[in-house]
Each structure stands twice: as C-alpha cells, then as structure tokens.
Scaffold this motif. Structure first.
Motif, PDB file in Angstrom:
ATOM      1  N   TYR A   1      17.566  -0.303  -7.460  1.00  0.00           N
ATOM      2  CA  TYR A   1      16.711   0.678  -6.879  1.00  0.00           C
ATOM      3  C   TYR A   1      16.990   1.869  -6.710  1.00  0.00           C
ATOM      4  O   TYR A   1      16.120   2.876  -6.194  1.00  0.00           O
ATOM      5  CB  TYR A   1      16.906   0.245  -5.378  1.00  0.00           C
ATOM      6  N   SER A   2      17.888   2.581  -7.438  1.00  0.00           N
ATOM      7  CA  SER A   2      17.946   4.029  -7.271  1.00  0.00           C
ATOM      8  C   SER A   2      18.059   4.390  -8.844  1.00  0.00           C
ATOM      9  O   SER A   2      18.947   4.041  -9.811  1.00  0.00           O
ATOM     10  CB  SER A   2      19.614   4.045  -7.118  1.00  0.00           C
ATOM     11  N   LEU A   3      17.351   5.319  -9.034  1.00  0.00           N
ATOM     12  CA  LEU A   3      17.156   5.756 -10.249  1.00  0.00           C
ATOM     13  C   LEU A   3      18.267   6.614 -10.956  1.00  0.00           C
ATOM     14  O   LEU A   3      18.610   6.592 -12.228  1.00  0.00           O
ATOM     15  CB  LEU A   3      15.858   6.840 -10.484  1.00  0.00           C
TER      16      LEU A   3
ATOM     17  N   ASP B   1      15.564   9.753  -0.505  1.00  0.00           N
ATOM     18  CA  ASP B   1      16.974  10.564  -1.087  1.00  0.00           C
ATOM     19  C   ASP B   1      16.295  11.947  -1.673  1.00  0.00           C
ATOM     20  O   ASP B   1      15.778  11.532  -2.908  1.00  0.00           O
ATOM     21  CB  ASP B   1      17.712   9.915  -1.822  1.00  0.00           C
ATOM     22  N   PRO B   2      16.412  12.932  -1.456  1.00  0.00           N
ATOM     23  CA  PRO B   2      16.018  14.155  -1.964  1.00  0.00           C
ATOM     24  C   PRO B   2      16.709  14.317  -3.252  1.00  0.00           C
ATOM     25  O   PRO B   2      16.240  15.177  -4.429  1.00  0.00           O
ATOM     26  CB  PRO B   2      16.278  15.377  -1.271  1.00  0.00           C
ATOM     27  N   ARG B   3      17.917  13.567  -3.720  1.00  0.00           N
ATOM     28  CA  ARG B   3      18.401  13.888  -4.912  1.00  0.00           C
ATOM     29  C   ARG B   3      18.172  12.612  -5.983  1.00  0.00           C
ATOM     30  O   ARG B   3      18.449  12.598  -6.823  1.00  0.00           O
ATOM     31  CB  ARG B   3      20.137  13.915  -4.783  1.00  0.00           C
ATOM     32  N   ASP B   4      17.042  11.611  -5.475  1.00  0.00           N
ATOM     33  CA  ASP B   4      17.183  10.399  -6.066  1.00  0.00           C
ATOM     34  C   ASP B   4      15.624  10.014  -6.094  1.00  0.00           C
ATOM     35  O   ASP B   4      14.814  10.532  -5.288  1.00  0.00           O
ATOM     36  CB  ASP B   4      17.964   9.364  -5.441  1.00  0.00           C
ATOM     37  N   ILE B   5      15.195   9.066  -6.866  1.00  0.00           N
ATOM     38  CA  ILE B   5      13.927   8.414  -6.786  1.00  0.00           C
ATOM     39  C   ILE B   5      14.108   7.114  -6.546  1.00  0.00           C
ATOM     40  O   ILE B   5      14.981   6.522  -7.417  1.00  0.00           O
ATOM     41  CB  ILE B   5      12.961   8.521  -8.083  1.00  0.00           C
TER      42      ILE B   5
ATOM     43  N   GLY C   1       0.803  -1.370  -0.008  1.00  0.00           N
ATOM     44  CA  GLY C   1      -0.019   0.018   0.144  1.00  0.00           C
ATOM     45  C   GLY C   1       0.957   1.054   0.041  1.00  0.00           C
ATOM     46  O   GLY C   1       0.188   2.279   0.168  1.00  0.00           O
ATOM     47  N   ILE C   2       2.097   1.029  -0.177  1.00  0.00           N
ATOM     48  CA  ILE C   2       3.053   2.239  -0.404  1.00  0.00           C
ATOM     49  C   ILE C   2       3.321   2.661  -1.853  1.00  0.00           C
ATOM     50  O   ILE C   2       3.541   2.010  -2.517  1.00  0.00           O
ATOM     51  CB  ILE C   2       4.272   1.901   0.355  1.00  0.00           C
ATOM     52  N   VAL C   3       3.075   3.971  -1.859  1.00  0.00           N
ATOM     53  CA  VAL C   3       3.426   4.410  -3.374  1.00  0.00           C
ATOM     54  C   VAL C   3       4.941   3.788  -3.701  1.00  0.00           C
ATOM     55  O   VAL C   3       5.850   4.095  -3.129  1.00  0.00           O
ATOM     56  CB  VAL C   3       3.514   6.069  -3.526  1.00  0.00           C
ATOM     57  N   GLU C   4       4.967   3.315  -4.979  1.00  0.00           N
ATOM     58  CA  GLU C   4       6.002   2.414  -5.488  1.00  0.00           C
ATOM     59  C   GLU C   4       7.303   3.461  -5.706  1.00  0.00           C
ATOM     60  O   GLU C   4       8.440   2.957  -5.187  1.00  0.00           O
ATOM     61  CB  GLU C   4       5.684   1.958  -6.891  1.00  0.00           C
ATOM     62  N   LEU C   5       7.109   4.724  -5.733  1.00  0.00           N
ATOM     63  CA  LEU C   5       8.254   5.595  -6.178  1.00  0.00           C
ATOM     64  C   LEU C   5       8.286   6.384  -4.904  1.00  0.00           C
ATOM     65  O   LEU C   5       7.470   7.149  -4.705  1.00  0.00           O
ATOM     66  CB  LEU C   5       7.990   6.326  -7.609  1.00  0.00           C
TER      67      LEU C   5
END
Length: 537
Positions: free
Chosen positions: A241-243, A208-212, A199-203
C-alpha cells in the motif's frame, strides 16, 4: 470498451505505475538521470492528477505515434519496457485520460510532440474506433520559432481536440508544459483518476505528503496491537500500500547517477538481500530438454527480525525488475519456513504482460519446485539459529561424534556386525554416558571380560577414524564457505561492471551533446565571420 478491458490486465495500481517507470529506467542508456512521480492539480477542475516525468531521450513524432498506438513495440531484448503496449494498459488502469509531452533532439533537429489518449473523449463523442489526437512541432533554428508538422489542416484539427479534452485550454498552456522538461525528456499526466468501490480516488495523495498510498489499504498503525506492529511495519507488508516502499525494491540495481523522486524526495534504494542473516548462496542451472538455460545464484537466509515477523518468500526479478515480491512457494505449515526469504534474478523465463507474474512454462514450474526444496533444506538445517527445534542436522554434522561417514563404511567393511556397531554408537559416543554404564554392568554380570576388552579396542580404533573424518568435514566446510564468499564477490563485481557500463554510456551521450553544441557554436562563429566583412567590421 477495448481501452477499458485492456486496462483491466493490471489488477494493482502500483503495478501500472511501475510500467511507466520502466520506460524511464530504460532511458538511462540515453542519459536519463531522474524520474519524478508526483501529484499535480488538473487546471480545469482542480482534481488531483498523476505526473511521471523523466529527462531521457524523449520521443520524436514517429516514436510518439508508436507510444500511443496499439500493436506497436520496439522493445529490445535488454529493455524492461519501451513505450509498448504497457504504456496504454498502465495509464488507462490509473485514470480515464492521459496526455503526453515529449521533446527530442536528434542531429540538431529539435521536435516537440503532444498526444492524448482519452477514454472520456471517445466515450462522449461516441467513437467506434480509437482516435488519438496528436500535434508535432519542429524548432526552426533560423527564425527561433516552432513550426507545426504534417500540414495546417491536420494540425489544427488535432489541436482543437487537445484543447477541448485535455487539462489545458490554450495552445500557450500546452507549450508551457515543456518549460521544465529541459533539452530532452518526457512528461506523462494521467487525469480523471479512477475511484475505488467506495467512490474514493484510488491513489491517496493526502495521508502521507511524502508518499502515494492505495486508498482503503492504509492499515493505520494506531489501530494495530503492539504485538503485530513489527510485522505490519515490515517492508514485506508495506509495499502492498506504500508506493515509496514498493519503488525502493522495484529494481535490483539502480546506477548511482539515477534517482527516483517521489513527491519531491528521493526514494532510497533497498536491497532485500541486505535484510538477511545467516545468508547462503545457492547456484541453480535450469535445464530444458537437456539444455542448460542459464544459471541463477539465489541469496537465501532468515530475515533479521525473524522469528518476530511472519514474512517469507522469494523476491524474483527479471532483467533487474521485480516481478514477484515475497512469493510464498510453500505453505509454511507448523512454522516450517517462517522467516526464510530469498532474492534471485531469472532472465530465462518470461513475465506476463502486466509484469506481475511469470508465464507458467515448464521452466517456471521447475524453478518453483527448486525454490521449495531450497526453503525446506535451509529451514530444516538452520531453524535452530532463530530459536526453533532443529529437525535435521547439516549433512556434515549428522554423524555421531565418534563415527564419521568414512569411519562407518570402513568399520562395516572390517566385518564388525550391526549389533557391535550399535553398541559402539550408544555406549561409547559419550565417555560417561548412562548407556555405557548400563552396558558395562551388563557385561560384568556376564563376566565377559574379553568382550569388554574388544569394545575398548574398537573404541580406540573408532576414535582414530573419527578424528580423520572430522578433519575432512572441517576442510569441506571451509571450502564451502570460501565458495560462498567467492560467489558473493562475483555478484558484487558483476553489479559494479554493469554500473560502469551505464556510466560509460552516459559519458558517451554527454560527449555527443558537447560535440553537437561545439559544432553549433562553430557554425554560428563562421556565420558571424562571414557577416563582419560585409558590414565593414
């Protein structure tokens, strides 16, 4: 249901984002200099939404309809993706709804288009077909205003649907989205993002404020033992897992004039081949029914952190786009192949529609077999360089010091038997070896003085042959090294040539824009000159 099932072709959220970036990369030929990937807030409910925006050529009304229609594609052979089916599958994979804003300028005709593809809208309205509301505007140069296209009734009907189901409640809010697009470009906003099984938004935009980050796969560093830290922090694991990490390796080449901007910071391009030590360049020419389909130069080597990291496999690109990252073609039993990584670009086989694998054709199977062979060959001959026991010596080094391959063949042809050859190999390969000593004692016990003299004469002959063989092997090694250097230079020059072609295209586009602006200003000047006599100026 079709929209939903069509989107499930993307198993991985980052693969869906990559599809959207492909469209921006293809816009480099139309002057694009950046693509932005960021989080914005949905003004209706404050929930996070995904923004992807570029400054490419944009889409006119016809192209916008193609972008949001099914079974339509205008891909060229050189394109990675051109607003084809991948746009629909990727956006619907990331969220329930997407709204697209695009501005396009062609021959002094400026258009603005807005389109909505909404699973929420179709489901709640119980539609049994896919309805895509769109509105189009054209800039009126004489009045300085926007005129709607395709009739007032059609326009108002579509506008009302947009205002009801999009994140923007008024037409003014919709048009405001064009303020930061510039003369040309496209903005894509995916909202009502999907949640994972918990139930957690996938993105995840918060870790990390610099990453998704992909939620539930953050692999928090503080919980990992120190001995695993190097392995987990390696790019071969983090791209999962790090865009930011994934985007850094997504394209084999990126022009210096183009930037991928994630969460406000430029993504630094990363060439995996630069991470390799003891690299080699291997040429492979795949054939199908006796016809050569192309040629591939594979860069293969050990990771710089080997053997401390358990990362291996081939990074296979297609038309500059990463399809298979760190593809493990072998099972790596008993550490054989550990740390061996390769980079190659294969344009002769087609990727699957989600661009996360290749079609399983005979050419692909041949490629897989060849990459397995490369892995074993490289490991068997070079694993000693990273501390493992060498199981095989290099072909130019697998002959004992006193016998080269030519010496062996000459020696056999001279009539010397296998037993005598064995004696020379074991007894005379090292001047003071134990086997030589034992052999000498045995011969002395037999008082076979003549045999000893024969062995000495043979040893002298073998030494002469060995010197010639070693010299030729050294020459061969030098030629191979020079060949590898030339191949590396060829790759470098090819990349530079492609970058120059892109720059030429960009300059032509800029010149065309300047010419258009000059023509516009000249026309205005002529109009002013006409008005002056009438007003008595």
């Amino acid at each position: 249901m079709f929209l939903h099932s069509n989107a499930t072709s993307h198993k991985w959220a980052f693969g869906a984002i990559a599809e959207l970036l492909d469209n921006a990369i293809d816009e480099i030929q139309n002057g694009a200099t950046f693509v932005v990937v960021d989080e914005i807030s949905n003004p209706r409910d404050g929930n996070p939404a995904l923004l992807i925006q570029d400054d490419g050529g944009g889409m006119d009304p016809i192209a916008m309809r193609g972008c949001l229609s099914f079974g339509f594609s205008e891909k060229s052979k050189s394109s990675i993706g051109r607003y084809g089916n991948g746009f629909k599958t990727s956006t619907m994979r990331l969220g329930a709804d997407v709204i697209v804003f695009s501005r396009h300028l062609d021959k002094r005709v400026l258009t603005q288009s807005i389109g909505l593809l909404s699973y929420t809208f179709l489901r709640k309205e119980n539609y049994d077909r896919i309805v895509v509301p769109m509105v189009h505007y054209e800039f009126n140069t004489s009045t300085g205003t926007l005129d709607f296209l395709h009739g007032k009734e059609h326009f108002m009907s579509n506008l009302l649907m947009l205002l009801q189901w999009s994140p923007f409640a008024t037409e003014a809010e919709l048009l405001k989205q064009f303020d930061d697009i510039g003369p040309q470009g496209t903005k894509v906003i995916v909202y009502n993002l999907w949640a994972n099984d918990d139930g957690i938004v996938e993105l995840d935009f918060n870790t990390d404020p610099r990453d998704i980050i992909i939620s539930g796969d953050t692999r928090k560093i503080q919980t990992i033992p120190a001995w695993k830290l190097i392995n987990e922090q390696h790019i071969g694991n983090r791209y999962h897992y790090s865009l930011r990490v994934y985007l850094s390796i997504l394209y084999l080449r990126i022009p210096a004039s183009f930037r991928i901007i994630l969460r406000g910071e430029v993504v630094e391009h990363h060439n995996i081949a630069d991470d390799l030590k003891f690299p080699q360049f291997i040429l492979y020419k795949p054939q199908n029914a006796g016809t050569v389909e192309g040629q591939i130069i594979t860069t293969i080597g050990f990771l710089k952190d080997a053997p401390n990291v358990n990362i291996h496999g081939f990074n296979v690109y297609h038309k500059n786009r990463l399809i298979l990252p760190f593809w493990p073609v072998v099972s790596y039993a008993d550490s054989r192949g550990r740390g061996v990584v390769g980079v190659l670009e294969t344009n002769f086989i087609e990727p699957t529609h989600n661009k996360q694998d290749f079609e399983k054709t005979s050419l692909f199977q041949k490629l897989e077999s060849r990459l397995k062979e490369m892995t074993w060959e490289y490991w068997d001959f070079h694993c000693g360089l990273i501390g493992y026991l060498v199981k095989k010596k290099h072909p130019t080094q697998n002959i004992p010091p006193l016998l080269s391959s030519k010496a062996t063949s000459n020696h056999k042809s001279s009539g010397v038997g296998t037993a005598k050859e064995s004696q020379i190999r074991s007894g005379l390969s090292l001047p003071n070896s134990k086997s030589r000593h034992e052999q000498g004692l045995q011969l002395k016990r037999k008082d076979n003085f003549e045999e000893i003299q024969n062995l000495k004469r043979q040893a002298v002959g073998v030494n002469n042959l060995s010197t010639n063989g070693q010299s030729k092997n050294q020459e061969k090694a030098i030629v191979l090294q020079e060949n590898e250097t030339l191949r590396a230079n060829c790759l470098k020059y090819s990349k530079e040539e492609e970058e120059l072609h892109v720059k030429v295209t960009q300059l032509k586009s800029e010149i065309e824009k300047v010419d258009n602006e000059y023509a516009r200003l000249l026309a205005e000047l002529q109009e002013i000159e006409k008005v002056k006599p009438e007003k008595g100026v």
